[in-house]
Design a protein around this motif. Structure first.
Motif, short mmCIF file in Angstrom:
data_model
loop_
_atom_site.label_atom_id
_atom_site.label_comp_id
_atom_site.label_asym_id
_atom_site.label_seq_id
_atom_site.Cartn_x
_atom_site.Cartn_y
_atom_site.Cartn_z
N LEU A 352 0.92 -1.17 0.00
CA LEU A 352 0.13 0.07 0.01
C LEU A 352 0.91 1.32 0.07
CD1 LEU A 352 -2.84 -1.04 2.63
CD2 LEU A 352 -2.94 -0.67 -0.11
N SER A 356 0.84 4.07 -2.75
CA SER A 356 0.56 5.57 -2.31
C SER A 356 1.71 6.51 -3.03
CB SER A 356 0.68 5.73 -0.90
OG SER A 356 0.58 7.04 -0.54
N LEU A 359 1.23 6.97 -6.74
CA LEU A 359 0.04 7.82 -7.07
C LEU A 359 0.47 9.10 -6.76
CD1 LEU A 359 -3.09 5.78 -5.81
CD2 LEU A 359 -2.77 6.81 -7.90
N ARG A 360 1.37 9.43 -5.61
CA ARG A 360 1.67 10.71 -5.15
C ARG A 360 2.64 11.31 -6.24
NH1 ARG A 360 2.47 11.95 1.23
NH2 ARG A 360 2.57 14.29 1.03
N TRP A 378 -6.84 8.85 -10.16
CA TRP A 378 -7.94 8.60 -9.31
C TRP A 378 -9.02 7.31 -9.97
CZ3 TRP A 378 -13.46 9.12 -9.78
CH2 TRP A 378 -14.08 8.86 -8.71
N PHE A 381 -7.50 4.25 -9.81
CA PHE A 381 -7.21 3.57 -8.56
C PHE A 381 -8.79 2.98 -8.19
CE2 PHE A 381 -7.03 4.24 -3.70
CZ PHE A 381 -6.39 3.14 -3.54
N TRP A 387 -8.04 -2.84 -3.28
CA TRP A 387 -6.83 -2.05 -2.62
C TRP A 387 -7.28 -1.05 -1.53
CZ3 TRP A 387 -2.51 -4.52 -2.91
CH2 TRP A 387 -2.10 -5.18 -4.06
N VAL A 391 -6.79 -0.48 2.26
CA VAL A 391 -6.49 0.70 2.92
C VAL A 391 -7.42 0.76 4.26
CG1 VAL A 391 -6.47 3.37 3.03
CG2 VAL A 391 -5.54 1.84 0.90
N TRP A 408 -2.92 9.47 3.02
CA TRP A 408 -2.74 10.18 1.66
C TRP A 408 -3.58 9.29 0.71
CZ3 TRP A 408 -1.96 9.48 -3.23
CH2 TRP A 408 -1.89 10.54 -4.35
N LEU A 409 -3.44 7.88 0.76
CA LEU A 409 -4.42 7.26 -0.14
C LEU A 409 -5.92 7.54 0.20
CD1 LEU A 409 -2.68 3.64 -0.66
CD2 LEU A 409 -3.27 5.43 -2.14
N TYR A 413 -8.32 9.37 -2.34
CA TYR A 413 -9.72 8.67 -2.82
C TYR A 413 -10.92 9.42 -2.83
CZ TYR A 413 -12.97 4.75 -3.26
OH TYR A 413 -14.06 3.96 -3.99
#
Length: 463
Positions: A352, A356, A359-360, A378, A381, A387, A391, A408-409, A413
């Motif tokens: 995870l 993250s 994605l970041r 997004w 995701f 996933w 989280v 952050w995830l 989201y």
């Protein structure tokens, strides 16, 4: 023009009388008379078709009330069927009588009757004893020889634009007949080199309608060719799926999965061009519904079915992942495509955190001035709900301060449009326990909120 109409009416009466005589007696004299008039009758049929093709079914019967009787008599005459192009022209004329959208039982019965006549035309010259003996001598049974013959008809016509267009037009009223399946399949998979489509749009529409209503069953390769060659058919297949989901009173995840698999769309989506169209329609539905939970659930179940179909089709992908998800990081797509259930529990947090970071980097990294569209990342995701579920479970089980990567995830989201500073404030708020999803903060980003207004994470594993 008026004189032509008078002449045609006179010819019509003449040939109606002739056909009645030929039909009532099968003597040597009538057979000879039939053969003597075959050329003239074919010319009459051609003129009839030129007149009928510009009229609808109701208008045709108003002008020629006994047209069905005339064509039926001709279709049951073996000399006419065997002569030159008469069989083809008869089929064209019969197609003009069909009501594309029957409004009453009479019109529906007429359509059924026409289909029966068309079936007779195909079977009338199908196999006599001599043909059967010939095919057996070649080592073929008639049941094997006839489908092969139909496919060969298409192969021989391949490259001849007018012949292929003619074949596709003739097939329209015959599509649901089992004997015609090989010809329909052969037409769909034949590849010409013309810049424009040579098969008739009516052919694609009729085939697609028959597939959606389960009236015919074609190999997946033929279905893929249909949807690649005729975009409106693919769009209609997607709308048909949406209609089934909406009209169903109660949609549990297993029922959604059954609808999706039954549509053949996940299997066909293994071709990137089809996947991109399907995915774009899902995106539009998601945005139009303001992130409705039902749409998110459908996207996630579809993605699971698609990944499963992709694995079955070929262990080594024929197409790079970039062709399916062109606007996002390939490395991110590779990680998300993994089944979360295949990841050992002790590696959950590490995986995870890696998601993250990817994605970041895609959303916030500006070191090279190439920050991506947050909504694209997004949307990718959201496809993989397992996933997001992981989280939520990790945050619920966390006794110590939750890891910043997971916060952050979660913030991303719910609020993909937030900037870096706003998302950091959301993460601080979530540590205090007062996190609110974007829908309650009047953000324009899509949200998922339960019917009672309580926010919850959208992850929908199939149960």
């Amino acid at each position: 023009m008026a004189q032509d109409s008078v002449d045609l009416s006179c010819d019509y009466q003449f040939w109606m009388q002739k056909l009645s005589v030929w039909d009532q007696a099968s003597t040597l004299e009538t057979q000879q008379d039939t053969c003597l008039h075959l050329t003239q009758f074919q010319e009459f049929l051609r003129k009839m078709y030129e007149t009928l093709k510009d009229m609808n079914s109701n208008t045709i019967f108003e002008r020629f009330p006994t047209i069905d009787q005339l064509l039926a008599k001709a279709c049951w005459n073996p000399f006419i069927l065997a002569y030159d192009e008469s069989q083809k022209i008869l089929i064209w004329c019969l197609c003009c009588l069909i009501n594309k959208e029957p409004q009453n039982s009479r019109q529906s019965k007429l359509n059924s009757w026409i289909q029966g006549i068309l079936s007779h035309i195909l079977s009338a010259l199908r196999f006599d004893k001599e043909v059967a003996l010939f095919t057996q001598g070649l080592g073929y049974a008639p049941v094997d020889y006839y489908p092969g013959l139909l496919k060969n008809v298409t192969k021989r016509a391949n490259g001849n634009i007018s012949r292929l267009a003619s074949l596709s037009r003739v097939c329209v009223p015959l599509i649901t007949l089992p004997d015609v399946d090989p010809l329909v399949e052969a037409l769909l998979v034949c590849h010409g080199h013309e810049p424009q489509e040579i098969l008739q749009p009516e052919f694609f529409e009729a085939v697609n309608e028959a597939i959606l209503l389960k009236k015919i069953s074609l190999p997946m390769s033929a279905v893929v060719c249909l949807w690649l060659r005729h975009l409106p058919s693919l769009e209609k297949a997607m709308l048909h799926l949406f209609e089934k989901l909406i009209s169903s009173e109660r949609n549990c995840l297993r029922r959604i999965e059954c609808f999706i698999k039954d549509s053949s769309l996940p299997q066909a989506a293994c071709h990137p061009a089809i996947f991109r169209v399907v995915d774009e329609m899902f995106r539009c539905a998601l945005l139009e519904s303001d992130g409705a939970p039902e749409i998110i659930a459908t996207i996630q179940v579809f993605t699971q079915c698609f990944v499963e179909a992709l694995g079955k089709e070929n262990k080594q992908l024929r197409f790079a992942l970039k062709t399916y998800f062109p606007y996002t990081s390939p490395s991110l797509a590779v990680v998300l495509l993994q089944d979360p259930q295949d990841v050992p529990r002790e590696h959950w947090l590490q995986t995870l955190k890696h998601i993250s970071e990817l994605l970041r980097e895609a959303v916030e990294d500006q070191t090279h001035g190439s920050r991506g569209d947050p909504l694209e990342s997004w949307f990718l995701f959201v496809h993989f709900g397992g996933w997001a579920e992981m989280v939520a479970e990790q945050l619920l089980r966390s006794a110590a301060e939750p890891p910043a990567a997971l916060l952050w995830l979660l913030a991303f989201y719910y609020s993909p449009h937030d900037g870096r500073q706003q998302r950091a404030q959301t993460m601080v708020g979530s540590r205090r326990g007062d996190f609110q999803p974007c829908g309650q903060r009047h953000s324009p980003a899509p949200t998922e909120v339960a019917r009672d207004g309580t926010p919850h994470v959208a992850h929908c594993p199939v149960v």
